[in-house]
Each structure stands twice: as C-alpha cells, then as structure tokens.
Design a protein around this motif. Structure first.
Motif, short mmCIF file in Angstrom:
data_model
loop_
_atom_site.label_atom_id
_atom_site.label_comp_id
_atom_site.label_asym_id
_atom_site.label_seq_id
_atom_site.Cartn_x
_atom_site.Cartn_y
_atom_site.Cartn_z
N HIS A 59 17.95 -17.66 65.45
CA HIS A 59 17.51 -16.32 65.84
C HIS A 59 16.10 -16.30 66.44
CE1 HIS A 59 20.53 -14.82 62.66
NE2 HIS A 59 21.11 -15.00 63.81
N TYR A 61 13.33 -17.48 69.45
CA TYR A 61 13.22 -17.90 70.85
C TYR A 61 11.75 -17.95 71.26
CZ TYR A 61 18.21 -17.31 71.56
OH TYR A 61 19.57 -17.45 71.48
N ILE A 74 11.97 -12.99 67.88
CA ILE A 74 13.00 -13.30 66.90
C ILE A 74 13.85 -12.06 66.66
CG2 ILE A 74 11.71 -15.15 65.75
CD1 ILE A 74 10.98 -13.15 63.56
N TYR A 75 15.07 -12.30 66.22
CA TYR A 75 15.91 -11.17 65.85
C TYR A 75 16.58 -11.43 64.51
CZ TYR A 75 20.16 -13.64 67.47
OH TYR A 75 21.19 -14.53 67.65
N ARG A 76 16.90 -10.33 63.84
CA ARG A 76 17.67 -10.34 62.60
C ARG A 76 18.90 -9.47 62.84
NH1 ARG A 76 12.73 -9.42 61.89
NH2 ARG A 76 12.90 -7.19 61.48
N GLU A 77 19.97 -9.79 62.14
CA GLU A 77 21.20 -9.02 62.33
C GLU A 77 21.70 -8.43 61.02
OE1 GLU A 77 23.86 -10.91 65.68
OE2 GLU A 77 23.31 -12.46 64.24
N THR A 79 25.19 -7.36 59.74
CA THR A 79 26.56 -7.61 60.20
C THR A 79 27.61 -6.71 59.53
OG1 THR A 79 26.79 -9.41 58.59
CG2 THR A 79 26.06 -10.00 60.83
N ALA A 86 20.83 -4.95 65.27
CA ALA A 86 19.88 -6.06 65.27
C ALA A 86 18.46 -5.49 65.31
CB ALA A 86 20.11 -6.96 66.48
N LEU A 113 21.71 -9.11 72.86
CA LEU A 113 22.22 -8.65 71.57
C LEU A 113 23.35 -7.64 71.73
CD1 LEU A 113 18.83 -8.44 69.68
CD2 LEU A 113 20.69 -10.07 69.23
N ARG A 117 26.29 -10.37 71.51
CA ARG A 117 26.41 -10.36 70.04
C ARG A 117 27.12 -9.12 69.52
NH1 ARG A 117 26.02 -14.79 67.59
NH2 ARG A 117 25.42 -13.69 65.70
#
Length: 173
Positions: A59, A61, A74-77, A79, A86, A113, A117
C-alpha cells in the motif's frame, strides 16, 4: 488446488508524477522527507524501523518526478462490503511543494483506488491548520466533510484537529 496469481506491483502514472511501489531502497529518502523540519510536525516520530514497518509494502508508493523520489503516498483499505473505502496519506519534500505534484499524486492514486481496487469513496485527513495540504486536496477533488476534534497527536504530545475530506467516484476529475 488452484494456484493464486499475485499481480506484481506496478507504477501508477499521474500527469507529471509516477507512483512506484515502495522498496527498501526508498527508506533513506523517506526518512529524509519525514525528518525535514517542515514535514516533521505533520509526520513526527518516524524512525528507520517505523518507516520499514509502515511505509513499505503493497500500500506504499514513492512519488517520483523525472525519476527522482520527491515524496510518498500510502493508502489503507476498509474492505467490509457495506463500508468499503480507502484512505490516503501523503508527504512531499518541501523542495517539491507548490508545483501541483501532491495534487497530481492524489488524483492518480484516487483514480487507481476507484477504478482498479473497486472503492467508491476515498478519504484524506490533513491537520485542520495545514492550509497548504487542504488546498492541494481540494484541487485534487476532495471535499470537506467535517472537523475531527483532537484527532491526531502532534510531536509535542498535544492533540490537534484534522479536516476529514472525501472524494467519491462521481467526483473524479
């Protein structure tokens, strides 16, 4: 038994920047960015181990301009299908600020995203008094949702407010 195919990490192209998956080679540059006196108040407390633990991986970059790393995103998801979305965080070296690079990186990552995603909503939460970050997020298409009071602890131990902003898939530029 069916083998699972894992796609290799790939670069995400913005208008000017390229987002590349993080590698251990990025650690020294990330430390330089995060320890810069103009960045540390927003991203304080990052040492070598924390950078390795939190910023490397699927996650994270590196933000590149003409092949040079100028920051990170950065990313968090989430789900859960009923709350799927995200969240982003971004740090850009001060020498690279004021050129639209952060806005470009946010747009590129939000587009990824949403389209790759499957997220319908992307959030970001800059400090409420970080006017430069808020302007960049707004230019990228994020809209203010509200102030989260005493949301984040600063390097001096005090809690400060953050502005929750979001971008939904219909808002993509």
């Amino acid at each position: 038994m069916t083998a699972t195919t894992i796609e290799p990490p790939f670069a995400i192209a913005g208008q000017t920047v390229v987002l590349r998956p993080t590698t251990p080679a990025h650690v020294p540059v990330f430390l330089e960015v995060l320890r810069h006196p103009q960045i540390a108040p927003w991203w304080g407390g990052y040492d070598l181990e924390r950078v390795r633990r939190e910023l490397l991986g699927p996650h994270g970059y590196a933000i590149e301009l003409a092949g040079e790393v100028v920051g990170l995103i950065i990313y968090r998801e989430e789900t859960d299908p009923d709350h799927r979305h995200a969240a982003l965080d971004l740090a850009l070296h001060p020498d690279a600020q004021g050129q639209g690079l952060g806005c470009d990186a946010l747009r590129a990552m939000a587009h990824y995203l949403v389209t790759a995603r499957g997220h319908h909503r992307v959030t970001i939460d800059p400090a409420a008094h970080n006017e430069r970050a808020i302007r960049s997020c707004t230019r990228a298409g994020f809209r203010p949702v509200g102030v989260m009071r005493r949301y984040e602890r600063s390097t001096d131990g005090a809690w400060h407010d953050c502005l929750l902003m979001d971008l939904v898939s219909d808002d993509l530029p």
